[in-house]
Design a protein around this motif. Structure first.
Motif, PDB file in Angstrom:
ATOM      1  N   LYS A  70       3.328   0.282   6.804  1.00  0.00           N
ATOM      2  CA  LYS A  70       2.030   0.948   6.660  1.00  0.00           C
ATOM      3  C   LYS A  70       0.863  -0.025   6.875  1.00  0.00           C
ATOM      4  O   LYS A  70      -0.079   0.260   7.629  1.00  0.00           O
ATOM      5  N   THR A  71       0.928  -1.170   6.196  1.00  0.00           N
ATOM      6  CA  THR A  71      -0.147  -2.146   6.337  1.00  0.00           C
ATOM      7  C   THR A  71      -0.208  -2.676   7.765  1.00  0.00           C
ATOM      8  O   THR A  71      -1.293  -2.848   8.342  1.00  0.00           O
ATOM      9  N   THR A  72       0.962  -2.910   8.341  1.00  0.00           N
ATOM     10  CA  THR A  72       1.005  -3.364   9.737  1.00  0.00           C
ATOM     11  C   THR A  72       0.331  -2.336  10.645  1.00  0.00           C
ATOM     12  O   THR A  72      -0.446  -2.687  11.537  1.00  0.00           O
ATOM     13  N   LEU A  73       0.608  -1.073  10.394  1.00  0.00           N
ATOM     14  CA  LEU A  73      -0.006   0.006  11.177  1.00  0.00           C
ATOM     15  C   LEU A  73      -1.534  -0.062  11.082  1.00  0.00           C
ATOM     16  O   LEU A  73      -2.239   0.055  12.091  1.00  0.00           O
ATOM     17  N   PHE A  74      -2.040  -0.279   9.871  1.00  0.00           N
ATOM     18  CA  PHE A  74      -3.497  -0.410   9.685  1.00  0.00           C
ATOM     19  C   PHE A  74      -4.044  -1.595  10.479  1.00  0.00           C
ATOM     20  O   PHE A  74      -5.111  -1.520  11.081  1.00  0.00           O
ATOM     21  N   SER A  75      -3.298  -2.699  10.469  1.00  0.00           N
ATOM     22  CA  SER A  75      -3.759  -3.887  11.194  1.00  0.00           C
ATOM     23  C   SER A  75      -3.781  -3.627  12.701  1.00  0.00           C
ATOM     24  O   SER A  75      -4.641  -4.141  13.416  1.00  0.00           O
ATOM     25  N   LEU A  76      -2.835  -2.828  13.173  1.00  0.00           N
ATOM     26  CA  LEU A  76      -2.795  -2.499  14.602  1.00  0.00           C
ATOM     27  C   LEU A  76      -3.991  -1.632  14.978  1.00  0.00           C
ATOM     28  O   LEU A  76      -4.604  -1.808  16.031  1.00  0.00           O
ATOM     29  N   ILE A  77      -4.332  -0.680  14.108  1.00  0.00           N
ATOM     30  CA  ILE A  77      -5.432   0.238  14.408  1.00  0.00           C
ATOM     31  C   ILE A  77      -6.771  -0.500  14.353  1.00  0.00           C
ATOM     32  O   ILE A  77      -7.652  -0.293  15.198  1.00  0.00           O
ATOM     33  N   SER A  78      -6.920  -1.395  13.362  1.00  0.00           N
ATOM     34  CA  SER A  78      -8.232  -2.017  13.138  1.00  0.00           C
ATOM     35  C   SER A  78      -8.442  -3.286  13.964  1.00  0.00           C
ATOM     36  O   SER A  78      -9.477  -3.942  13.834  1.00  0.00           O
ATOM     37  N   GLY A  79      -7.463  -3.650  14.777  1.00  0.00           N
ATOM     38  CA  GLY A  79      -7.665  -4.772  15.689  1.00  0.00           C
ATOM     39  C   GLY A  79      -7.275  -6.122  15.127  1.00  0.00           C
ATOM     40  O   GLY A  79      -7.500  -7.151  15.763  1.00  0.00           O
ATOM     41  N   PHE A  80      -6.697  -6.145  13.917  1.00  0.00           N
ATOM     42  CA  PHE A  80      -6.308  -7.425  13.347  1.00  0.00           C
ATOM     43  C   PHE A  80      -5.002  -7.941  13.930  1.00  0.00           C
ATOM     44  O   PHE A  80      -4.699  -9.123  13.856  1.00  0.00           O
ATOM     45  N   LEU A  81      -4.199  -7.011  14.474  1.00  0.00           N
ATOM     46  CA  LEU A  81      -2.961  -7.407  15.141  1.00  0.00           C
ATOM     47  C   LEU A  81      -2.900  -6.663  16.462  1.00  0.00           C
ATOM     48  O   LEU A  81      -3.219  -5.469  16.512  1.00  0.00           O
ATOM     49  N   PRO A  82      -2.495  -7.324  17.538  1.00  0.00           N
ATOM     50  CA  PRO A  82      -2.302  -6.583  18.790  1.00  0.00           C
ATOM     51  C   PRO A  82      -0.951  -5.868  18.769  1.00  0.00           C
ATOM     52  O   PRO A  82       0.028  -6.442  18.319  1.00  0.00           O
TER      53      PRO A  82
END
Ligand SMILES: Nc1ncnc2c1ncn2[C@@H]1O[C@H](COP(=O)(O)OP(=O)(O)OP(=O)(O)O)[C@@H](O)[C@H]1O
Ligand SMILES: [Mg+2]
Lengths: 324, 240
Positions: free
Chosen positions: B42-54
């Motif tokens: 879930k947190t990884t998904l948020f990071s993907l959406i918000s640009g913190f992780l490609p």
């Protein structure tokens, strides 16, 4: 701009302190006036450095590079190409500002982290010193002697110790004012947020790269301006003094001892320690070579251990205790 | 109209696929709940959406435009902010200064301070405006996370377990803030482990398990879903 900024500008304490400082040349003996002038130079350097080292929380060891550019490049432009030193001062400041922005960019692009920031800025400073020492245009190892001061303001000559004192005071006040202005404007909030937590800053829309570059550029420009004026004051652009990373170490020490997270830290640090250092040299310098350095160093260590936050926060605590 | 479309997004960490081909969309003005066991992604998904992780693959479309590859600050400027499950505070900055920093995204200095004061009151941190994070409880830090997000005046907020650790009674205040903001037009995606909270707050839910979306529907449908019981309710108690 936050309203507090204008409050500080209206503060009578500030204006009294400025007037007090400005009349020093009228009565201070020349030996002490020299000391006070040096203190102003370092107050300016410490404030300029504080924008990056204090506000943004990045320990930069690059700043001798900017001082060096200001001193050596402006002097070289005058001596080699006959470019007026006022103009040279601005050209050097521009070059320094761009160098600062590039260094910040390199650090960010390669994500070098805190310790690496110190190391990479030091590397830039070392390269800068080598360039100066190896390039005759900039004076090489023997430096550049500036023409005798004939009091011609248009040629960047301030006609004696009072004139230089006032001009360097102006630059120190400029560096202080820029610090206060940044602290009370969006840039200051962004820089403090970056210092606190880069990821969280980005999450609320802070452009970390742009703000870091801006901070470094402003800081570099200020150092460069003071560097030019300092070289003119000394009438000798000495690369071993003005382009050496040792200078940065001194600046970092002064700002740290004054207190990096305090608006008046650099003022307290440089304003107290430079005169103390000079006086120690006056008293003990001839007794035993190196003795004054030893005492000075011991003093710094004691202050750092006793007051890790620096002198300025300690003073303001004292002040509050007495006013209560 | 969908304000956010997550299309076949994946993210691998070495051999582990933390998010695998996940797709869903978020309608403007809704509260979407995202649930799933610990480590589901879930947190990884948020990071993907918000640009913190490609992401390693897939696309994220916000307000009709792909935002994949854009830096987080630009995504925030476009109107999408996130909170952090592990609270990320600005050390040395007071609550007011921290929230002002966020408000500066869309306001000049003085207006930003006024906006920050308003948001701090709204989330119930008014009496702590001049405190630094060091003296805040974890709950207050989570409210600060919410306040920072809200102060940027986003259209879409991703909230990652901002109510973890709160008692059911304590969640009422932040929930009211979220509902009020939703009524004012903001859209929310919320990750929350506390079932009664997410069930009552969310209009719709997405369930993630082992990096994959396993179910989607209204809270009532989700509780009834066999796959969800298997993936989620079966293996841990509802209050985590
Ligand atoms: N930066 C990373 N590097 C390597 N593995 C990671 C990284 N971030 C997350 N993971 C792994 O990816 C998986 C998904 O983690 P994630 O934090 O997204 O789960 P989550 O659903 O938020 O869990 P929780 O409910 O505990 O918060 C976990 O197995 C985690 O260990
Ligand atoms: Mg998580």
């Amino acid at each position: 701009m936050k309203p507090e900024f204008f409050g500080i500008l209206r503060s009578p304490v500030l204006w009294l302190a400025l007037v007090f400082t400005a009349v020093l040349p009228l009565w201070l003996p020349s030996y002490y006036l020299h000391m006070a002038t040096l203190a102003l130079v370092y107050v300016g350097f410490a404030y300029a450095w504080n924008i990056v080292g204090g506000l943004t929380g990045q320990v930069s060891l690059a700043h001798s590079l900017f001082v060096g550019i200001g001193a050596m490049l402006a002097s070289a432009l005058l001596l080699r190409l006959g470019i007026n030193m006022w103009v040279g001062m601005l050209i050097a400041a521009l070059v320094s500002g761009m160098a600062g922005a590039v260094i910040a960019w390199v650090d960010y692009r390669f994500r070098l982290g805190h310790l690496s920031f110190a190391l990479i800025t030091l590397a830039f400073a070392e390269v800068g010193e080598l360039v100066v020492l190896g390039w005759d245009f900039l004076g090489g190892a023997s430096g550049l002697y500036l023409p005798k001061d004939q009091g011609n303001l248009q040629s960047f000559q301030f006609g004696g110790s009072s004139g230089y004192f006032w001009f360097l005071m102006l630059l120190a006040v400029l560096a202080l004012g820029v610090n206060l202005a940044i602290l009370n404007s969006p840039l200051g909030f962004f820089l403090r947020a970056i210092r606190g937590n880069e990821g969280a800053a980005q999450a609320v829309g802070v452009n970390v790269l742009r703000n870091k570059m801006l901070a470094m550029a402003i800081s570099a420009v200020l150092c460069s301006l003071i560097g030019t004026a300092y070289a003119r004051y000394l009438t000798f652009a000495d690369p071993y003094l003005l382009a050496s990373p040792n200078l940065t170490i001194e600046i970092v020490l002064l700002a740290t001892i004054g207190g990096v997270s305090s608006a008046f830290g650099p003022l307290v640090g440089a304003g107290l320690l430079i005169p103390i250092g000079e006086m120690l040299r006056g008293h003990f310098g001839s007794m035993l070579p190196g003795l004054h350095y030893f005492i000075y160093g011991l003093l710094l260590v004691v202050v750092i251990i006793a007051l890790p936050q620096g002198l300025a926060p300690a003073f303001s605590r004292l002040y509050r205790r007495f006013s209560n | 109209m969908a304000i956010l479309e997550v299309q076949n997004v994946s993210r691998r960490f070495g051999g582990l696929t933390a998010v695998s081909n996940v797709s869903f969309s978020v309608e403007k003005g809704e509260i979407l709940g995202v649930i799933g066991p610990n480590g589901a992604g879930k947190t990884t998904l948020f990071s993907l959406i918000s640009g913190f992780l490609p992401p390693n693959g897939g696309d994220v479309v916000f307000k009709g435009q792909s935002i994949v590859g854009q830096p987080p600050h630009r995504i925030a400027k476009r109107g999408l902010t996130r909170s952090f499950q592990v609270v990320q505070v600005f050390t040395d900055m007071t609550v007011l200064d921290a929230v002002t920093t966020a408000a500066l995204l869309n306001h000049p200095m003085r207006a930003a301070i006024a906006k920050a004061e308003k948001v701090i009151d709204q989330v119930g941190l008014g009496h702590k405006a001049l405190e630094t994070p060091a003296s805040l409880s974890l709950q207050d830090k989570k409210l600060l996370e919410v306040a920072k997000c809200v102060a940027t005046e986003p259209e879409l907020i991703l909230l990652d377990e901002v109510m973890a650790g709160l008692t059911l009674a304590e969640t009422q205040a932040p929930l009211k803030v979220i509902r009020d903001l939703r009524d004012a037009g903001m859209t929310f995606v919320m990750v929350e482990h506390v079932m009664p909270v997410i069930m009552s707050a969310a209009d719709r839910m997405v369930v993630i398990s082992f990096g994959q979306k396993v179910a989607e529907g209204s809270p009532a449908e989700i509780v009834a879903d066999e796959k969800v019981r298997e993936a989620y309710f079966g293996e841990e108690d509802l209050h985590d």
